[in-house]
Structures are given as C-alpha cells and as structure tokens.
Design an enzyme around this catalytic site. Sequence first.
Site, PDB file in Angstrom:
ATOM      1  N   HIS A  51       4.540   7.434  39.695  1.00 48.08           N
ATOM      2  CA  HIS A  51       5.828   6.961  39.208  1.00 48.08           C
ATOM      3  C   HIS A  51       6.209   5.644  39.877  1.00 48.08           C
ATOM      4  O   HIS A  51       5.581   5.205  40.848  1.00 48.08           O
ATOM      5  CB  HIS A  51       6.903   8.017  39.440  1.00 48.08           C
ATOM      6  CG  HIS A  51       6.779   9.200  38.536  1.00 48.08           C
ATOM      7  ND1 HIS A  51       7.689  10.228  38.513  1.00 48.08           N
ATOM      8  CD2 HIS A  51       5.844   9.516  37.600  1.00 48.08           C
ATOM      9  CE1 HIS A  51       7.331  11.126  37.618  1.00 48.08           C
ATOM     10  NE2 HIS A  51       6.213  10.719  37.055  1.00 48.08           N
ATOM     11  N   GLU A  53       8.691   4.791  41.813  1.00 48.29           N
ATOM     12  CA  GLU A  53       9.072   4.857  43.223  1.00 48.29           C
ATOM     13  C   GLU A  53       7.847   4.889  44.137  1.00 48.29           C
ATOM     14  O   GLU A  53       7.823   4.258  45.198  1.00 48.29           O
ATOM     15  CB  GLU A  53       9.931   6.100  43.479  1.00 48.29           C
ATOM     16  CG  GLU A  53      11.222   6.127  42.695  1.00 48.29           C
ATOM     17  CD  GLU A  53      11.108   6.881  41.375  1.00 48.29           C
ATOM     18  OE1 GLU A  53      12.062   7.577  41.017  1.00 48.29           O
ATOM     19  OE2 GLU A  53      10.045   6.756  40.716  1.00 48.29           O
ATOM     20  N   CYS A  87       9.630  12.448  43.318  1.00 42.14           N
ATOM     21  CA  CYS A  87       9.890  11.147  43.946  1.00 42.14           C
ATOM     22  C   CYS A  87      11.078  11.209  44.902  1.00 42.14           C
ATOM     23  O   CYS A  87      11.139  10.441  45.869  1.00 42.14           O
ATOM     24  CB  CYS A  87      10.134  10.098  42.873  1.00 42.14           C
ATOM     25  SG  CYS A  87       8.655   9.726  41.892  1.00 42.14           S
ATOM     26  N   ASP A 208      -2.741   3.144  -1.182  1.00 36.97           N
ATOM     27  CA  ASP A 208      -3.096   2.060  -0.263  1.00 36.97           C
ATOM     28  C   ASP A 208      -4.337   2.342   0.569  1.00 36.97           C
ATOM     29  O   ASP A 208      -4.982   1.421   1.058  1.00 36.97           O
ATOM     30  CB  ASP A 208      -1.929   1.779   0.699  1.00 36.97           C
ATOM     31  CG  ASP A 208      -0.707   1.247  -0.017  1.00 36.97           C
ATOM     32  OD1 ASP A 208      -0.779   1.028  -1.242  1.00 36.97           O
ATOM     33  OD2 ASP A 208       0.323   1.050   0.653  1.00 36.97           O
ATOM     34  N   ARG A 215      -4.859  -2.963  14.517  1.00 40.63           N
ATOM     35  CA  ARG A 215      -5.979  -3.904  14.437  1.00 40.63           C
ATOM     36  C   ARG A 215      -5.607  -5.316  14.869  1.00 40.63           C
ATOM     37  O   ARG A 215      -6.457  -6.070  15.332  1.00 40.63           O
ATOM     38  CB  ARG A 215      -6.517  -3.932  12.997  1.00 40.63           C
ATOM     39  CG  ARG A 215      -6.982  -2.590  12.487  1.00 40.63           C
ATOM     40  CD  ARG A 215      -7.488  -2.655  11.068  1.00 40.63           C
ATOM     41  NE  ARG A 215      -6.522  -3.201  10.129  1.00 40.63           N
ATOM     42  CZ  ARG A 215      -5.484  -2.529   9.653  1.00 40.63           C
ATOM     43  NH1 ARG A 215      -5.261  -1.278  10.064  1.00 40.63           N
ATOM     44  NH2 ARG A 215      -4.649  -3.086   8.782  1.00 40.63           N
ATOM     45  N   GLY A 292       6.063   5.847   1.615  1.00 37.58           N
ATOM     46  CA  GLY A 292       6.596   4.872   0.667  1.00 37.58           C
ATOM     47  C   GLY A 292       8.097   5.014   0.451  1.00 37.58           C
ATOM     48  O   GLY A 292       8.837   5.606   1.243  1.00 37.58           O
ATOM     49  N   LEU A 296      10.985   7.001   2.688  1.00 32.36           N
ATOM     50  CA  LEU A 296      11.970   6.192   3.398  1.00 32.36           C
ATOM     51  C   LEU A 296      13.389   6.554   2.963  1.00 32.36           C
ATOM     52  O   LEU A 296      14.288   6.724   3.793  1.00 32.36           O
ATOM     53  CB  LEU A 296      11.701   4.705   3.140  1.00 32.36           C
ATOM     54  CG  LEU A 296      10.480   4.113   3.834  1.00 32.36           C
ATOM     55  CD1 LEU A 296      10.073   2.796   3.170  1.00 32.36           C
ATOM     56  CD2 LEU A 296      10.756   3.896   5.314  1.00 32.36           C
TER      57      LEU A 296
END
Length: 353
Positions: A51, A53, A87, A208, A215, A292, A296
Amino acid sequence: MTADEKYMQRCLQLAQNGRGAVSPNPMVGAVVVHNGKIVGEGYHRKYGEAHAEVNAIGSVEDKSLLKESTIYVSLEPCSHYGKTPPCAQLIIDSGIPRVVVACLDPYVAVSGRGVEMLKAAGVEVVVGILVDEAKELNKEFFKSQTEKRPYIYLKWAQTRDGYIDRLRNEGDKAQPTLISNNFSQVLVHKKRAEIDAIMIGTNTAVNDNPSLTTRFWSGKNPARVILDKTRRIPRDNKIFDGNVKTIVFTEKDEKSSSNVEFRKVCFDDNLLDNILSVLNSCNINSVLVEGGGQLLQAFISRDLWDEAYIEVSNAEFGAGIRAPEIVGDVKEELYWGTSKHVHLRHFDNYKIL
C-alpha cells in the site's frame, strides 16, 4: 492553501499513478514530511502489492526522522489484514506521531477503524483535508462500496443528424460503422485501460464483431461483459477468442470455457440491476457501456449511469439507428478535428461526495 492541503495535494497526484493497476482497490498516495520537507513518498502501485503508506515509509532513508514526522494519506490507513498487513499498525510501529487523512474508508465494516487504532496508540489524527478531491479521485471505489454497483460510464459516437449506426442488411459484413476520428479512438482505448469492464449488447456483437481491447493504448484489457439473451452471437465472434476474461449473460444453459464465463439470468425488468449486482460481487468497480443504442437507452431510462462521453461528428447518415436521448450536467465540451466531444455527469452523481 495550507501546508496540510499542499502535502495532501501531492498525495492525490501520486495516487493517480496507480490508475488502471490497483482496482478493485482504491488509488492511494502517501507523503512523509519532516520539518516542512518531504522525506518520503509512495503510492499503491498494483493490486495485491504494498500500500501507499508502506512505500512512503520505506522510501525514508533516515528512519529516525519518522518519530518527528507527519504522514499524509489520501485514504484512511487500513486496520485489517488483507492482501497486506494493516497500514495503521505500520504507522504506529514506525513511531510517526501525526497522521493527516483526506477521507475515511467508505466500507461500513472498516470505516473509521484505522483512525481509531491510531488514536488509541496516542497518534494525533486529522481527517478531512481535501476530502472532496479524494472522494472524486476514487469515485468508482466509493460507488461500489456505498451503492453495491459499479460506476457506470456510457460512451457512444453519433452523427450530426443523430444516428449511431447505419441500417444493416442481412449478409452485410460484421464490422463497426466508423463515426469517430482517429484521435477520439485513442482516447476511448485510454479509457478502456482505466476501467474494469466494457459492456455491449447482442446486436453490437453481431453487427460489429468487436474485440473490445486496448489496441491503441498501453495497459490492461478490461473484462468483456456481453448481453446475449438467446445466444445469437456466432461462435467465431472475437469476444469468444479466450484472450480476455469474458462474462456472457444469457437465458440459455451454456457451459463456460477457458476465460469465457456464461451466467444464466432472467431478462426481465430487473435485468440491469441483477447484472450490476453480479459484477459488483466480482470486484468490478467500473463499467464502460459502449452500445448499442437499445442497451445505452436502457441504462439511461433506469437512471443507472454516472458519466457519459458523447462524440458528435460532422457526418450525416440521413437514416439509421437513432442515438440515445440523455440529459445531465455538462462537465466538459471540446472540439477535436471534425467532431465535438461532450462529457456529461449525472445530476445526482455528487451524492458520493
């Protein structure tokens, strides 16, 4: 700006170096200050590793200075054993007399316990320095902990006349309809490298045949989340190549294979809630929904979104698949080449702060 705010700002800067590498943990930065000078600093570099800390304290060359220093941390030091030791105990064992924390851990079961452990050991603790900025930095982590669902980003590109795709005919080659410019494609892949998962629906996968990878940007590939109610997506689709962890939600019985997991769910009115609950249980803190249009709009209609990135190009289709309809606070509006880019924030998003 006070001295505490100055050093906390440095913590937040450091924390961002862990973006895309520490999830499902939060991004955390830490700074050790002795007599107004930074003598050590660090951040959480990778999930499962030390972590912030630990890295900050470990970077202090003269450990005798710790007993006269203040450590600044952008999130409450942990008090429990997980992938690493607590921590808070390390700070106590190091003899650091003062700790400044931006915000408490949002997880109810542990929130405040790190601070309590420090105070019980006689450490002076200050909480609330740049708290809003700290919570904004880890908004995905906070959303996951407080609402038990991933932080949802919506993304699409549309033409100037409001279409996200042309009309497809049977037999058309499965490939994306290009609306974005080259620069915006790079930015999308940068975002992919920063989030935990990317989601699409059946039609996008079929039409698609996307790979949904990073990439055009350095970084990890997000998990692929696919909705395929009737298992209509062809077996040779790129999403089934096994190169990236893939979760397919379907109503059909299907045997999972290497790196491709099928989850049987009911495609009813609670579909999205159920899917987000499953993803949250899989430690997926953030999801980029790329399409699509039907998927959405479903997120928008259910009010299950936090931010949206919309690209509007100068192209016109005249007909096709209409872009989703959305209303929110405009956080940013930029013009890059031949397109306008709008960044929206959900009206209620700031409740995590």
